[in-house]
Design a protein around this motif. Structure first.
Motif, PDB file in Angstrom:
ATOM      1  N   LEU A 194       0.492  -1.208   0.615  1.00  0.00           N
ATOM      2  CA  LEU A 194      -0.128  -0.019  -0.321  1.00  0.00           C
ATOM      3  C   LEU A 194       0.666   1.043  -0.261  1.00  0.00           C
ATOM      4  O   LEU A 194       0.971   2.405  -0.583  1.00  0.00           O
ATOM      5  CB  LEU A 194      -1.072  -0.326   1.196  1.00  0.00           C
ATOM      6  N   VAL A 195       1.824   0.989   0.744  1.00  0.00           N
ATOM      7  CA  VAL A 195       2.536   2.357   0.703  1.00  0.00           C
ATOM      8  C   VAL A 195       3.280   2.453   0.056  1.00  0.00           C
ATOM      9  O   VAL A 195       3.392   3.683  -0.896  1.00  0.00           O
ATOM     10  CB  VAL A 195       4.138   2.307   2.297  1.00  0.00           C
ATOM     11  N   GLU A 196       3.860   1.959  -1.121  1.00  0.00           N
ATOM     12  CA  GLU A 196       4.684   1.546  -2.429  1.00  0.00           C
ATOM     13  C   GLU A 196       3.554   2.323  -3.473  1.00  0.00           C
ATOM     14  O   GLU A 196       4.173   2.494  -4.362  1.00  0.00           O
ATOM     15  CB  GLU A 196       4.688   0.327  -3.111  1.00  0.00           C
ATOM     16  N   GLN A 197       1.902   1.610  -2.789  1.00  0.00           N
ATOM     17  CA  GLN A 197       0.883   2.036  -4.089  1.00  0.00           C
ATOM     18  C   GLN A 197       0.835   3.929  -4.119  1.00  0.00           C
ATOM     19  O   GLN A 197      -0.119   4.417  -4.796  1.00  0.00           O
ATOM     20  CB  GLN A 197       0.360   1.520  -3.928  1.00  0.00           C
ATOM     21  N   GLY A 198       1.439   4.319  -2.924  1.00  0.00           N
ATOM     22  CA  GLY A 198       1.075   5.968  -2.433  1.00  0.00           C
ATOM     23  C   GLY A 198       0.339   5.863  -1.883  1.00  0.00           C
ATOM     24  O   GLY A 198      -0.790   6.840  -1.205  1.00  0.00           O
ATOM     25  N   CYS A 199      -0.851   5.275  -0.777  1.00  0.00           N
ATOM     26  CA  CYS A 199      -1.611   5.430  -0.033  1.00  0.00           C
ATOM     27  C   CYS A 199      -1.027   5.386   1.219  1.00  0.00           C
ATOM     28  O   CYS A 199       0.103   5.416   1.816  1.00  0.00           O
ATOM     29  CB  CYS A 199      -1.935   3.871   0.115  1.00  0.00           C
ATOM     30  N   ASP A 200      -1.893   7.404   1.402  1.00  0.00           N
ATOM     31  CA  ASP A 200      -1.825   7.643   2.794  1.00  0.00           C
ATOM     32  C   ASP A 200      -2.426   7.554   3.511  1.00  0.00           C
ATOM     33  O   ASP A 200      -2.099   8.625   5.024  1.00  0.00           O
ATOM     34  CB  ASP A 200      -0.450   9.519   1.998  1.00  0.00           C
ATOM     35  N   ARG A 201      -3.590   7.325   3.550  1.00  0.00           N
ATOM     36  CA  ARG A 201      -4.389   7.605   4.336  1.00  0.00           C
ATOM     37  C   ARG A 201      -5.616   5.893   4.116  1.00  0.00           C
ATOM     38  O   ARG A 201      -5.692   5.764   3.180  1.00  0.00           O
ATOM     39  CB  ARG A 201      -5.028   8.779   4.291  1.00  0.00           C
ATOM     40  N   ASP A 242       2.779 -15.063  -1.397  1.00  0.00           N
ATOM     41  CA  ASP A 242       3.170 -14.788  -2.172  1.00  0.00           C
ATOM     42  C   ASP A 242       2.623 -13.307  -3.506  1.00  0.00           C
ATOM     43  O   ASP A 242       3.575 -13.038  -4.032  1.00  0.00           O
ATOM     44  CB  ASP A 242       3.453 -15.607  -2.343  1.00  0.00           C
ATOM     45  N   ARG A 243       1.048 -13.247  -3.397  1.00  0.00           N
ATOM     46  CA  ARG A 243       0.567 -13.121  -4.296  1.00  0.00           C
ATOM     47  C   ARG A 243       0.500 -12.255  -4.252  1.00  0.00           C
ATOM     48  O   ARG A 243      -0.417 -11.186  -5.082  1.00  0.00           O
ATOM     49  CB  ARG A 243      -0.302 -13.551  -4.926  1.00  0.00           C
ATOM     50  N   ILE A 244       0.277 -11.106  -2.536  1.00  0.00           N
ATOM     51  CA  ILE A 244      -0.104 -10.095  -2.840  1.00  0.00           C
ATOM     52  C   ILE A 244      -0.014  -8.422  -2.794  1.00  0.00           C
ATOM     53  O   ILE A 244      -0.780  -7.992  -3.729  1.00  0.00           O
ATOM     54  CB  ILE A 244       0.585  -9.799  -1.100  1.00  0.00           C
ATOM     55  N   PRO A 245       1.755  -9.139  -3.396  1.00  0.00           N
ATOM     56  CA  PRO A 245       1.954  -7.732  -4.846  1.00  0.00           C
ATOM     57  C   PRO A 245       1.454  -8.096  -5.856  1.00  0.00           C
ATOM     58  O   PRO A 245       0.338  -6.235  -6.278  1.00  0.00           O
ATOM     59  CB  PRO A 245       3.975  -7.892  -4.188  1.00  0.00           C
ATOM     60  N   GLU A 246       1.128  -8.835  -6.336  1.00  0.00           N
ATOM     61  CA  GLU A 246      -0.160  -9.280  -7.561  1.00  0.00           C
ATOM     62  C   GLU A 246      -0.742  -8.798  -7.510  1.00  0.00           C
ATOM     63  O   GLU A 246      -1.362  -7.671  -8.061  1.00  0.00           O
ATOM     64  CB  GLU A 246       0.386 -10.593  -8.174  1.00  0.00           C
ATOM     65  N   TYR A 247      -1.808  -8.990  -6.533  1.00  0.00           N
ATOM     66  CA  TYR A 247      -3.018  -8.367  -6.218  1.00  0.00           C
ATOM     67  C   TYR A 247      -3.429  -6.911  -5.944  1.00  0.00           C
ATOM     68  O   TYR A 247      -4.461  -6.082  -6.223  1.00  0.00           O
ATOM     69  CB  TYR A 247      -3.980  -9.557  -5.045  1.00  0.00           C
ATOM     70  N   VAL A 248      -2.733  -6.367  -5.003  1.00  0.00           N
ATOM     71  CA  VAL A 248      -2.575  -4.850  -4.348  1.00  0.00           C
ATOM     72  C   VAL A 248      -2.648  -4.007  -5.476  1.00  0.00           C
ATOM     73  O   VAL A 248      -2.994  -3.079  -6.020  1.00  0.00           O
ATOM     74  CB  VAL A 248      -2.163  -5.087  -3.513  1.00  0.00           C
ATOM     75  N   ALA A 249      -1.118  -4.872  -6.293  1.00  0.00           N
ATOM     76  CA  ALA A 249      -1.221  -3.474  -7.743  1.00  0.00           C
ATOM     77  C   ALA A 249      -2.343  -3.714  -8.925  1.00  0.00           C
ATOM     78  O   ALA A 249      -2.612  -3.269  -9.017  1.00  0.00           O
ATOM     79  CB  ALA A 249       0.243  -4.593  -8.349  1.00  0.00           C
ATOM     80  N   ARG A 250      -2.594  -4.875  -8.891  1.00  0.00           N
ATOM     81  CA  ARG A 250      -4.288  -5.696  -9.775  1.00  0.00           C
ATOM     82  C   ARG A 250      -5.221  -4.353  -9.399  1.00  0.00           C
ATOM     83  O   ARG A 250      -6.092  -2.981 -10.050  1.00  0.00           O
ATOM     84  CB  ARG A 250      -3.970  -6.794 -10.498  1.00  0.00           C
ATOM     85  N   ALA A 251      -4.688  -4.730  -8.004  1.00  0.00           N
ATOM     86  CA  ALA A 251      -6.261  -4.356  -7.945  1.00  0.00           C
ATOM     87  C   ALA A 251      -6.435  -2.075  -8.024  1.00  0.00           C
ATOM     88  O   ALA A 251      -7.363  -2.013  -8.742  1.00  0.00           O
ATOM     89  CB  ALA A 251      -6.315  -4.082  -6.551  1.00  0.00           C
ATOM     90  N   TYR A 252      -5.088  -2.216  -7.706  1.00  0.00           N
ATOM     91  CA  TYR A 252      -5.180  -0.444  -7.997  1.00  0.00           C
ATOM     92  C   TYR A 252      -5.257  -0.149  -9.580  1.00  0.00           C
ATOM     93  O   TYR A 252      -5.648   0.900  -9.653  1.00  0.00           O
ATOM     94  CB  TYR A 252      -3.643   0.238  -7.490  1.00  0.00           C
ATOM     95  N   ALA A 253      -4.496  -1.345 -10.411  1.00  0.00           N
ATOM     96  CA  ALA A 253      -5.447  -0.728 -11.889  1.00  0.00           C
ATOM     97  C   ALA A 253      -5.761  -1.305 -12.626  1.00  0.00           C
ATOM     98  O   ALA A 253      -6.967   0.267 -13.422  1.00  0.00           O
ATOM     99  CB  ALA A 253      -4.324  -2.036 -12.742  1.00  0.00           C
ATOM    100  N   THR A 254      -6.614  -2.160 -12.080  1.00  0.00           N
ATOM    101  CA  THR A 254      -8.459  -2.272 -11.563  1.00  0.00           C
ATOM    102  C   THR A 254      -9.089  -0.939 -11.583  1.00  0.00           C
ATOM    103  O   THR A 254      -9.674  -0.466 -12.352  1.00  0.00           O
ATOM    104  CB  THR A 254      -8.555  -3.359 -11.697  1.00  0.00           C
TER     105      THR A 254
END
Length: 555
Positions: A17-24, A139-151
């Motif tokens: 979440l931090v990597e995706q820029g989430c601040d709140r 192990d797939r948390i990064p994949e799912y979080v990035a896909r969630a943001y992209a979607t």
């Protein structure tokens, strides 16, 4: 005894979440995601906003996404928590706003037994979200979080729901976060732009309808330049009134519920509709009649960031799939050759100014005059937040949504949105004035979030419009079944809202006349923190319509 470390999977989720820029994030804590709560407590990049009900959580996240263009993030627990939060997911979907809802889920070993608070979240949220899934592998948390943001941010923005099995959050993993994802910026096809300009040049009475999916400050600035250069009247879609500056000489007003009748006629009679960002949904088009769904003598140019929306309801003469900012900038810079100059934009703007000017209505507390006083008293870029109800019509008609963003209001018509949205706005923009306006029924849907505002030091003004009824339904009732003896289920027995505001630690007062409201607002402006004005009005005063309950009764 040494305290246990946060499990690796939960730490990874927070790091993603931090990597995706989430601040709140917004949350009502639950035991199903204790590991994540612990991980959030061990960092200082993401602020955790503790709320009082999951509906408020989801509304705050939805509003945050509307303001930032990045997904608003919410965490709730399974079962009751998730179902309470579903209203915010529904709003985010119908409003085309990016949002991610994380739901703590049952332990994997308990699945499919109808365990404690178990829900099939993919099945439950599937119809009202862009994507709903469960993360079974740490192990797939990064994949799912990035896909969630992209979607959530791509095409037509919207909500994503990810379920987090309790045992998965406790697992070991060596995975690392994926890089931040950005919204794809698709430019319009030059040939399509050429065809669009040719259609506009051939039109006699064009009208633009703007605002919606992917609309942002860049789109606002450049489309306004384009429309003003050509003189095209610009109407905003339902509750998208900040999509253009109200001072623009081509702004023609808003569509939706209670629009200017002259604007309705103008849209119905237009030989060309340029719809940019708007889905042309039921509310904006008054049941697909403004403009008519099919008209042999009308062209429709529909510009939207999601190809699935184009030609899905309204048949388009020209469909353009493009990012809103890219399209608007291309339009503003386009050399159309022979100058195109319509005088209808100035005419439509003058009609809107006349319509949007409040005149005294004879009531002790005249809400039109109150909104006018707000305009004269509060900053032009004030953010106004509201839920659903007849009360909202005064602001839709008489307020000027000059800043961007400055209107946070659910296009799907959900009650209870205004107060949570205002809390979110006050936290996101502490430098701006934030006002929540709510009817009496609307306020008590999520008024408990005033506790969240107080706890987190949010500065906001709350205006409660109390007519002792579910006013919109009462209005429909009086129209369809006139007579005092036919009123059913719409009367309300209300608390003292001013006393309630004081109980939450805020400054509050009661206003029963326009003069009292003006005095109260002036004092509220000079204060900070939570401020609440309880406006007591006559049920006969219908919002901004010029009609009265008795007038409907005697029709």
């Amino acid at each position: 005894m040494k305290a246990p470390e946060t499990p690796a999977a939960a730490r990874l989720l927070v790091d993603c979440l931090v990597e995706q820029g989430c601040d709140r994030i917004f949350t009502v804590p639950g035991e199903s995601f204790l590991q994540v709560l612990d991980g959030l407590g061990q960092q200082d990049t993401i602020e955790v906003v503790t709320c009082r009900q999951e509906g408020g959580v989801a509304f705050m996240a939805c509003a945050d996404g509307a303001m930032t263009g990045r997904p608003g993030v919410a965490f709730v627990t399974r079962g009751p928590g998730a179902t309470n939060a579903s209203i915010g997911v529904h709003v985010a979907m119908q409003d085309s706003q990016p949002m991610i809802l994380f739901v703590g889920d049952v332990d994997s070993s308990m699945r499919d037994r109808e365990g404690f608070q178990e829900v099939d979240f993919a099945a439950f949220f599937g119809p009202i979200a862009k994507w709903a899934a469960r993360i079974d592998s740490a192990d797939r948390i990064p994949e799912y979080v990035a896909r969630a943001y992209a979607t959530a941010i791509s095409g037509r923005p919207g909500p994503v729901v990810l379920a987090l099995p309790e045992d998965m959050l406790s697992r070991a993993t060596q995975a690392v976060p994926r890089a931040r994802v950005e919204r794809p910026a698709q430019a319009p096809c030059p040939d399509a732009m050429q065809a669009m300009m040719a259609l506009i040049a051939d039109a006699a009475s064009p009208v633009a309808i703007i605002g919606g999916a992917g609309w942002n400050a860049r789109a606002r600035e450049h489309f306004q330049l384009f429309a003003e250069r050509l003189g095209i009247p610009v109407a905003t879609a339902f509750r998208r009134q900040d999509a253009i500056s109200p001072s623009s000489p081509v702004y023609a007003g808003n569509l939706g519920y209670g629009p200017n009748p002259k604007l309705v006629d103008r849209v119905k009679n237009a030989d060309l509709i340029l719809a940019v960002g708007a889905r042309l949904g039921e509310a904006t088009t008054d049941g697909y009649t403004v403009p008519p769904l099919v008209a042999a003598d009308r062209h429709l140019i529909h510009v939207h960031p999601d190809a699935d929306e184009l030609n899905s309801v309204y048949p388009a003469t020209l469909a353009i799939c493009a990012d809103m900012g890219e399209f608007a900038e291309s339009a503003a810079l386009w050399d159309e050759g022979e100058a195109i100059d319509f005088d209808a934009g100035a005419q439509a703007h003058a009609e809107w100014q006349a319509w949007a000017t409040a005149h005294p209505n004879g009531h002790r507390l005249d809400m039109g005059q109150c909104v006018q006083f707000m305009r004269d008293t509060l900053p032009a870029d004030t953010i106004v937040c509201n839920g659903a109800g007849n009360f909202a019509g005064w602001w839709h008609r008489y307020w000027r949504y000059a800043g961007f963003p400055s209107q946070l209001a659910p296009t799907c018509g959900a009650m209870g949105y205004g107060v949570p949205a205002a809390v979110s706005a006050a936290l996101r923009h502490p430098e701006r004035t934030v006002v929540a306006v709510a009817g009496d029924g609307d306020f008590l849907m999520n008024g408990q979030e005033l506790a969240t505002a107080a706890q987190h030091g949010a500065n906001l003004i709350v205006i409660v419009v109390d007519n002792g009824a579910y006013g919109t339904i009462r209005m429909h009732q009086e129209r369809e079944f006139p007579g005092e003896d036919r009123i059913s289920a719409t009367r309300l027995a209300n608390p003292d809202f001013a006393a309630l505001g004081h109980a939450f630690g805020g400054w509050s007062t009661r206003a029963e006349t326009t003069a009292q409201f003006e005095t109260a607002l002036a004092e509220a402006k000079g204060r900070t923190g939570l401020r609440l004005i309880h406006c007591v009005i006559d049920i006969e005063q219908l919002a901004a319509s010029g009609a009265t309950i008795s007038g409907l009764r005697d029709r």
